[in-house]
Design a protein around this motif. Sequence first.
Motif, PDB file in Angstrom:
ATOM      1  N   LYS A 140       8.759  -5.572 -10.650  1.00  0.00           N
ATOM      2  CA  LYS A 140       7.628  -4.853 -10.056  1.00  0.00           C
ATOM      3  C   LYS A 140       7.936  -4.441  -8.617  1.00  0.00           C
ATOM      4  O   LYS A 140       7.626  -3.319  -8.190  1.00  0.00           O
ATOM      5  CB  LYS A 140       6.391  -5.730 -10.088  1.00  0.00           C
ATOM      6  N   LEU A 141       8.528  -5.336  -7.855  1.00  0.00           N
ATOM      7  CA  LEU A 141       8.826  -5.040  -6.453  1.00  0.00           C
ATOM      8  C   LEU A 141       9.774  -3.838  -6.335  1.00  0.00           C
ATOM      9  O   LEU A 141       9.597  -2.973  -5.461  1.00  0.00           O
ATOM     10  CB  LEU A 141       9.439  -6.266  -5.776  1.00  0.00           C
ATOM     11  N   LYS A 142      10.773  -3.793  -7.202  1.00  0.00           N
ATOM     12  CA  LYS A 142      11.716  -2.678  -7.167  1.00  0.00           C
ATOM     13  C   LYS A 142      11.001  -1.371  -7.523  1.00  0.00           C
ATOM     14  O   LYS A 142      11.246  -0.325  -6.913  1.00  0.00           O
ATOM     15  CB  LYS A 142      12.867  -2.945  -8.134  1.00  0.00           C
ATOM     16  N   LYS A 143      10.117  -1.435  -8.514  1.00  0.00           N
ATOM     17  CA  LYS A 143       9.387  -0.236  -8.944  1.00  0.00           C
ATOM     18  C   LYS A 143       8.475   0.254  -7.815  1.00  0.00           C
ATOM     19  O   LYS A 143       8.417   1.463  -7.528  1.00  0.00           O
ATOM     20  CB  LYS A 143       8.572  -0.565 -10.187  1.00  0.00           C
ATOM     21  N   ARG A 185       0.839  -1.207   0.000  1.00  0.00           N
ATOM     22  CA  ARG A 185       0.000   0.000   0.000  1.00  0.00           C
ATOM     23  C   ARG A 185       0.877   1.261   0.000  1.00  0.00           C
ATOM     24  O   ARG A 185       2.023   1.236   0.459  1.00  0.00           O
ATOM     25  CB  ARG A 185      -0.881   0.038   1.258  1.00  0.00           C
ATOM     26  N   ARG A 186       0.273   2.325  -0.503  1.00  0.00           N
ATOM     27  CA  ARG A 186       0.904   3.643  -0.342  1.00  0.00           C
ATOM     28  C   ARG A 186      -0.207   4.679  -0.162  1.00  0.00           C
ATOM     29  O   ARG A 186      -1.303   4.534  -0.707  1.00  0.00           O
ATOM     30  CB  ARG A 186       1.777   4.008  -1.527  1.00  0.00           C
ATOM     31  N   ARG A 191       8.794  -0.177  -4.644  1.00  0.00           N
ATOM     32  CA  ARG A 191       9.587   0.385  -3.547  1.00  0.00           C
ATOM     33  C   ARG A 191       9.957   1.837  -3.834  1.00  0.00           C
ATOM     34  O   ARG A 191       9.887   2.703  -2.970  1.00  0.00           O
ATOM     35  CB  ARG A 191      10.839  -0.465  -3.341  1.00  0.00           C
ATOM     36  N   ARG A 192      10.356   2.085  -5.103  1.00  0.00           N
ATOM     37  CA  ARG A 192      10.711   3.460  -5.468  1.00  0.00           C
ATOM     38  C   ARG A 192       9.502   4.376  -5.391  1.00  0.00           C
ATOM     39  O   ARG A 192       9.618   5.560  -5.094  1.00  0.00           O
ATOM     40  CB  ARG A 192      11.290   3.481  -6.893  1.00  0.00           C
ATOM     41  N   GLU A 193       8.304   3.841  -5.636  1.00  0.00           N
ATOM     42  CA  GLU A 193       7.088   4.652  -5.627  1.00  0.00           C
ATOM     43  C   GLU A 193       6.467   4.786  -4.245  1.00  0.00           C
ATOM     44  O   GLU A 193       5.429   5.439  -4.095  1.00  0.00           O
ATOM     45  CB  GLU A 193       6.061   4.045  -6.592  1.00  0.00           C
ATOM     46  N   GLY A 194       7.060   4.169  -3.222  1.00  0.00           N
ATOM     47  CA  GLY A 194       6.589   4.337  -1.854  1.00  0.00           C
ATOM     48  C   GLY A 194       5.618   3.283  -1.356  1.00  0.00           C
ATOM     49  O   GLY A 194       5.006   3.455  -0.293  1.00  0.00           O
TER      50      GLY A 194
END
Length: 436
Positions: A75-78, A22-23, A80-83
């Motif tokens: 996807k997981l790396k992306k 979630r973010r 993480r960068r998006e919060g």
Amino acid sequence: MSAPDPIEAEDASHDADLGVYRRATAGDPEWWRVSIGERPETYRLEHGVDADPASHGAATVDIDLVVDAENLRAKLKKWRREGFVLERDVAASEAGAPARIAFMPELQRAHMRMLAAKLRDAQAEDAAIQQALDQTAGKAANRPAIETVRIGNLDVRCGAAHPLVPRVNPAYLFSPRFNDIVADIVENRRVMLIGHTGAGKTSLIEQVAARSRHGVLRSNMNGQTTVGDFVGFWTVKGGETLWVDGVLPTAMREGLWLIVDEIDFAEPSILAALTAVLEPQGRLVLKEKGNEIVAPHPAFRLFATANAVGAMSQFRHLYQGANLMNEAFLDRWRVYLLDYLTPAEETDVLLRTLAPYLTQPLASTLAAIAADCRAAFAREDLSSAFSTRRLLDWAELMLRTGDPERAAGPAIYAKVSPEDAATIRGIVRHHIAPVG
């Protein structure tokens, strides 16, 4: 120093990444849910922005796709960068739904812990035995060493010399599929081997015992074995009444290995006596001898063989007189289904036994004949099985006579019905051109 990022870890399991990410946003919360895909090594990704994904159907999914492990990592790396932050699906767990875990990595860790514990237990047991030997010998310099022999991928503790130790067959092939059975013997489990006649059930146990120098007693449940033969009986000798131990208490007292052959033909009274000692440290109560208790020697092992039990029940009609075994009785055993050797394994056995006279092409042909005869037996075109022992006898006599048909007379045909002999002769001639 910060903890390593599990996403970046080389050996990280993607199963550990299952859950909801979630973010916080200015509007509705945005989330991605990662779950196991229907196909192996795939993952399902669901996206929503309007509700909690753990709300049992209230959430609206606007993206639903399946990715492989490599795409999941990207996807997981992306995310993480998006919060996005991983949160476990607590509501589903609290509702009673079992949480998916990285089962195989978790199992491998548990497996390694058990192996380490077993090694420590074996070392402690060896130390205790060695201490007892030291006390008996009096001097450490003269102490007898604890001897083991390697069978398959396990070390089996050797027994003392005994007249009932079977003879070693140097040509016997220990297939890797036997390793679990050998491990159960080491751990003093009760082992039952099931399979067709001639599949090598008894010979496997005997060859483990032969190499580890343990005496073996066999009791064949042929319909004539009584509970007195098995447990014991009173008799009169020279005017004196004497108790004679049966095979079960004899094996338990002397630390022998007892094989109950064809246990599916045993009388209920014999099975009742066995039930008492099926636990690893089970004791036998001799009611006829004033309830004397027989405790098992540490080297005692108990085995059974059967033709028409469990997975072999479909062949019960081929073994007339075999009794049903209930699940409660079978659950006290480790039951292994032993099939005949594969043609490749049987070729190896023939070459081990009869080399250098028997060549690879000859051995392969004979193994193929045996395999076809067993297939005919399974189809009920033959009423008799074709054991490796019979094949070896035929091959040896064939080398002596130079004639496969002549050798098959005493080695095969004379042992079966005329109908079976005709069927086997047809199989042989399919592989081998008739002499002359």
